[in-house]
Design a protein around this motif. Sequence first.
Motif, PDB file in Angstrom:
ATOM      1  N   SER A 142       0.574  73.167  31.955  1.00 31.02           N
ATOM      2  CA  SER A 142       0.334  74.134  32.933  1.00 31.02           C
ATOM      3  C   SER A 142      -1.114  75.286  32.413  1.00 31.02           C
ATOM      4  CB  SER A 142       1.287  75.082  33.250  1.00 31.02           C
ATOM      5  OG  SER A 142       1.319  75.910  34.363  1.00 31.02           O
TER       6      SER A 142
ATOM      7  N   LYS B  54       8.797  63.906  37.918  1.00 28.33           N
ATOM      8  CA  LYS B  54       9.539  65.121  37.702  1.00 28.33           C
ATOM      9  C   LYS B  54       8.708  65.845  36.464  1.00 28.33           C
ATOM     10  CE  LYS B  54      13.479  63.731  39.949  1.00 28.33           C
ATOM     11  NZ  LYS B  54      15.029  63.179  40.174  1.00 28.33           N
TER      12      LYS B  54
ATOM     13  N   GLU C  45       5.012  73.086  32.851  1.00 23.89           N
ATOM     14  CA  GLU C  45       5.393  74.459  32.040  1.00 23.89           C
ATOM     15  C   GLU C  45       6.341  74.106  30.919  1.00 23.89           C
ATOM     16  OE1 GLU C  45       6.853  77.636  34.265  1.00 23.89           O
ATOM     17  OE2 GLU C  45       4.718  77.932  35.518  1.00 23.89           O
ATOM     18  N   ARG C  46       6.912  72.864  30.924  1.00 19.17           N
ATOM     19  CA  ARG C  46       7.648  72.509  29.889  1.00 19.17           C
ATOM     20  C   ARG C  46       7.264  71.090  29.161  1.00 19.17           C
ATOM     21  NH1 ARG C  46      11.033  76.288  28.021  1.00 19.17           N
ATOM     22  NH2 ARG C  46      11.909  77.371  29.470  1.00 19.17           N
TER      23      ARG C  46
ATOM     24  N   SER D 264      12.854  67.841  30.185  1.00 18.03           N
ATOM     25  CA  SER D 264      13.654  68.194  31.214  1.00 18.03           C
ATOM     26  C   SER D 264      15.236  68.271  30.826  1.00 18.03           C
ATOM     27  CB  SER D 264      13.327  66.966  32.406  1.00 18.03           C
ATOM     28  OG  SER D 264      11.997  66.834  32.678  1.00 18.03           O
TER      29      SER D 264
ATOM     30  N   ASP E  68       7.481  68.606  34.333  1.00 21.23           N
ATOM     31  CA  ASP E  68       7.265  70.133  34.554  1.00 21.23           C
ATOM     32  C   ASP E  68       6.043  70.638  33.711  1.00 21.23           C
ATOM     33  OD1 ASP E  68       7.286  72.669  35.009  1.00 21.23           O
ATOM     34  OD2 ASP E  68       9.359  73.187  34.132  1.00 21.23           O
TER      35      ASP E  68
ATOM     36  N   TRP F 147       7.746  76.921  25.107  1.00 19.61           N
ATOM     37  CA  TRP F 147       8.223  76.024  26.081  1.00 19.61           C
ATOM     38  C   TRP F 147       9.226  74.877  25.335  1.00 19.61           C
ATOM     39  CZ3 TRP F 147       7.148  70.777  24.927  1.00 19.61           C
ATOM     40  CH2 TRP F 147       6.381  70.592  24.129  1.00 19.61           C
TER      41      TRP F 147
ATOM     42  N   ASN G 181      18.650  70.317  36.725  1.00 18.69           N
ATOM     43  CA  ASN G 181      17.500  71.145  36.542  1.00 18.69           C
ATOM     44  C   ASN G 181      17.919  72.402  35.750  1.00 18.69           C
ATOM     45  OD1 ASN G 181      14.473  71.372  36.516  1.00 18.69           O
ATOM     46  ND2 ASN G 181      14.879  72.851  38.183  1.00 18.69           N
TER      47      ASN G 181
END
Length: 234
Positions: A145, A221, A225-226, A97, A223, A25, A102
């Motif tokens: 996540s 925003k 998963e990151r 990010s 994420d 990640w 994106n």
Amino acid sequence: MGVDADLRFVGMYPSSNTQTCEQGWFCPYLFASARTPSVPRANEFAIAQSFGPFLSGDYLLAHKLLSESTHTLSLCEANPTIDIGTNRMLILFTGISPFRANMWSTSRRPGCGTIIFHLLDGCPALVVPVTKNAPITAWSPWTLSQMRASQYSMQPQTPRSGIYSPEWQHEQICEWLDTIISLPHINEKVRDRYVDVLGRSVSLVINGALALDRCQPLLGKLDPERAGICMFRY
């Protein structure tokens, strides 16, 4: 053109799912700075370490993340302007990010890397003194996540099951830090009981991330998963 990043992995074991890519990640940070990472999917690991190439921006970023962190737990003097005779390691939970659209390709720009870091008020940062064996950067493979998913999983949270366990992540991080921490440079007030203090501090970093599940609408925003726990030497 970039150069290959010198990645070394601690605590490797066979992967339970060779299709997963969550453990990489944090790789976009290296990619954005023209250091191409390679993370094998056949194996999982406790900690990924980057030993180069070194960029002065690595230290500058560590200083910036430290200054922007709302709460800091320190086993030594954290101020980078004060020389303590050795390097320090910043451990914190963060999300990353791309610069825009994106797309991670927008973060790898000629002569510089541009990437967005998300810092959360409820997640403290930790600073410890380290020896010359410490990497430039490192990260724990578990993402936000996976942390969230494990809370609703019916499968047992056991080591090497592929299911996240906060106790296991705590053990992985503490065992790794114990191999690079510089004992003579720990604050005298906690030096005799640094194992307990270090363990409690790492717990606070992990618990801060776990508590984010209760404030999902406020994460914007970010994420999941990151997002995870990473380390910067400075």
